[in-house]
Design a protein around this motif. Sequence first.
Motif, short mmCIF file in Angstrom:
data_model
loop_
_atom_site.label_atom_id
_atom_site.label_comp_id
_atom_site.label_asym_id
_atom_site.label_seq_id
_atom_site.Cartn_x
_atom_site.Cartn_y
_atom_site.Cartn_z
N LEU A 63 0.83 -1.20 0.00
CA LEU A 63 0.00 0.00 0.00
C LEU A 63 0.87 1.25 0.00
O LEU A 63 0.58 2.22 -0.70
N PRO A 73 -4.48 2.90 -3.36
CA PRO A 73 -4.66 1.45 -3.45
C PRO A 73 -6.12 1.03 -3.30
O PRO A 73 -6.88 1.62 -2.53
N ILE A 129 -7.75 4.31 1.46
CA ILE A 129 -7.70 2.97 0.87
C ILE A 129 -9.12 2.60 0.42
O ILE A 129 -10.06 2.72 1.20
#
Length: 322
Positions: A63, A73, A129
């Motif tokens: 990540l 990501p 994320i």
Amino acid sequence: FRTDAEALRAPDTLLLGAYDGAVDRSLEDVLDLERSLEVALPVVQIYTAWGDAPDQSFPRRILEAIHALGSVPLVTWEPWLTTFENRLHPDLPLRADRDDHGLAAIARGDYDFYVDEWALQAAAYEAPIFVRLAHEMNDPYRYPWGPPNNEPQEFIDAWRRVVDRFRAAGADNVVWVWAPHVAYAGYEAYWPGDDYVDWVATGALNYGTVAYWSQWWTFEQIFGQHYDFLVGFGKPLMIAEFGSLAVGGDRAAWYREALQGLRTRYPQVKALLFFHVEGDATVTAQAVDWSFTRDSSVVQAVRDGLAEAGPPPSEEQPEGME
């Protein structure tokens, strides 16, 4: 977007991205795809299964590498429950019994030991994320978290349990992506609710004539006919797996037609991720090749299609508008 999760929940432009089959080892192929297409890829996808193995823990290293590349990501997080070791988790059922109503077990908290560790790690990571949890949950053939083993309400309860645990851990940087398989009707029964979903995603993969169950489908047939229904969920839309094989038709034309005027035809599509995998054997007897960087005609078609997708929305307002 890579520093502001709230902006990522309400994007004002189309974000391109990719999953490359070598991403777990290196980002070089992602860079090569960017160079070939002459575009930036703001989203890079990885796939991670649940389990005890080192590569099933929170993937902070990759990540951070994706973030350093300049991208956000996307983790497709797959609840393969049989990968947990009974010697480490004696309270879990034996492997042979674990998938039967496995989502109900997640909803009860039986897997909180794993979910909570991911939640704490995600909160500590801090940067945004995407998490695409238990994708294609309505597909009756592919995954153990699907209909043969679970009821729609069990999926909803499991999804909410996981999201609530992440929120309790302070992981507000996680952007939740709900991803049904639109080829199977009735997927709205799996909707966890507006407060638990940030994006709606689906795949658009043309398998051509590679198998007895497939044929050459256009992008319109795979995705376009479902667009209006997906818009009804009121979330930005993501095509999380986008691609075509070369068996059964003109692959270059497929990409060009799919991308031409995309922003105009499907304005709520805010992310499009190429599925760029050389040896995919997940649903076919023999591995198939979705990659295209070595096919100059396809590369040019994708370039042309992206150029014709339409410009991003202008930040300037028309005269007379406040």
